[in-house]
Write an enzyme that holds these catalytic residues in place. Structure first.
Site, PDB file in Angstrom:
ATOM      1  N   CYS A 197       0.833  -1.204   0.000  1.00  0.00           N
ATOM      2  CA  CYS A 197       0.000   0.000   0.000  1.00  0.00           C
ATOM      3  C   CYS A 197       0.875   1.265   0.000  1.00  0.00           C
ATOM      4  CB  CYS A 197      -0.991  -0.052   1.145  1.00  0.00           C
ATOM      5  SG  CYS A 197      -2.420   0.985   0.863  1.00  0.00           S
ATOM      6  N   HIS A 215      -3.342  -5.408   1.660  1.00  0.00           N
ATOM      7  CA  HIS A 215      -2.607  -5.737   2.898  1.00  0.00           C
ATOM      8  C   HIS A 215      -2.670  -7.232   3.250  1.00  0.00           C
ATOM      9  CE1 HIS A 215      -1.978  -1.610   4.617  1.00  0.00           C
ATOM     10  NE2 HIS A 215      -2.928  -1.331   3.740  1.00  0.00           N
ATOM     11  N   GLU A 225      -0.918  -8.839   5.273  1.00  0.00           N
ATOM     12  CA  GLU A 225      -0.608  -9.057   6.700  1.00  0.00           C
ATOM     13  C   GLU A 225      -1.875  -9.012   7.559  1.00  0.00           C
ATOM     14  OE1 GLU A 225      -0.265  -6.292   5.094  1.00  0.00           O
ATOM     15  OE2 GLU A 225      -0.517  -4.556   6.411  1.00  0.00           O
TER      16      GLU A 225
END
Ligand code: GLN
Length: 193
Positions: free
Chosen positions: A77, A175, A177
């Site tokens: 991002c 994202h 994660e």
């Protein structure tokens, strides 16, 4: 093997947890000399403008710019915005590692953030045969508006690239994660080894 996570601002901890889960040592990178002890670096999500400011304050801008030209790097991002060679909306300087043009906050404001299933490109299919689809979490994400023909598309969303690769360098506008899967982290680690 030690993997660095740029830790000036943004979503650092979820990456530490993913790397721990994959039994890889991570280190929070804040100073230039730390670049010498890592095999690759994650540039996390956050606010790219703030990161640029802090990178310069910590004398890290120049050394990081050099590092990302040749060493395993993954920008998420805001991190992908740092890696792009052209940034719009508004325009800002970058580390110039990937021949892509990104438009910041391109899906709208915070409440236009969303989660959706991604479409894997050939690059991903040769890495993983897991049939479970990969979910993308998009938070005030940029969009990749232009990309050079030497860029590989790893994932798409609505026929637009959302994760791209060139040699040692990866950028995702979403994202990984923040999901349960650690497959994309595993993929990045294959570039570091
Ligand atoms: N909107 C941020 C920027 O332009 C990126 C958001 C994120 O990293 N989740 O830097």
């Amino acid at each position: 093997m030690k993997v660095g996570i740029l830790a000036l601002q943004g979503a650092v901890q979820p990456h530490e947890e993913k790397l721990k889960e994959l039994r890889v040592e991570s280190v929070q990178v804040r100073y230039p000399e730390q670049l010498k002890e890592i095999r690759g670096i994650i540039l996390p999500g956050g606010e790219s403008t703030t990161m640029i400011h802090l990178l310069k304050l910590n004398q890290l801008w120049g050394p990081l710019k050099e590092f990302v030209q040749t060493q395993p790097t993954w920008g998420i991002c805001a991190g992908s915005i740092l890696l792009a060679n052209e940034v719009t909306h508004p325009s800002q300087e970058s580390l110039n590692a990937l021949e892509i043009t990104v438009e910041r906050n391109s899906y709208g404001r915070q409440n236009e953030s969303f989660i959706d299933t991604l479409v894997a490109g050939e690059t991903w299919k040769t890495f993983s045969s897991d049939p479970k689809p990969i979910e993308g979490v998009f938070i005030r994400a940029p969009r990749i508006k232009k990309w050079s023909s030497n860029i590989q598309v790893v994932f798409e969303h609505r026929n637009e690239p959302v994760m791209v690769k060139k040699n040692h360098c990866l950028a995702s506008t979403f994202h990984p994660e923040l999901t349960d899967s650690s497959l994309i982290h595993k993929y990045f680690l294959t570039l570091c080894r």
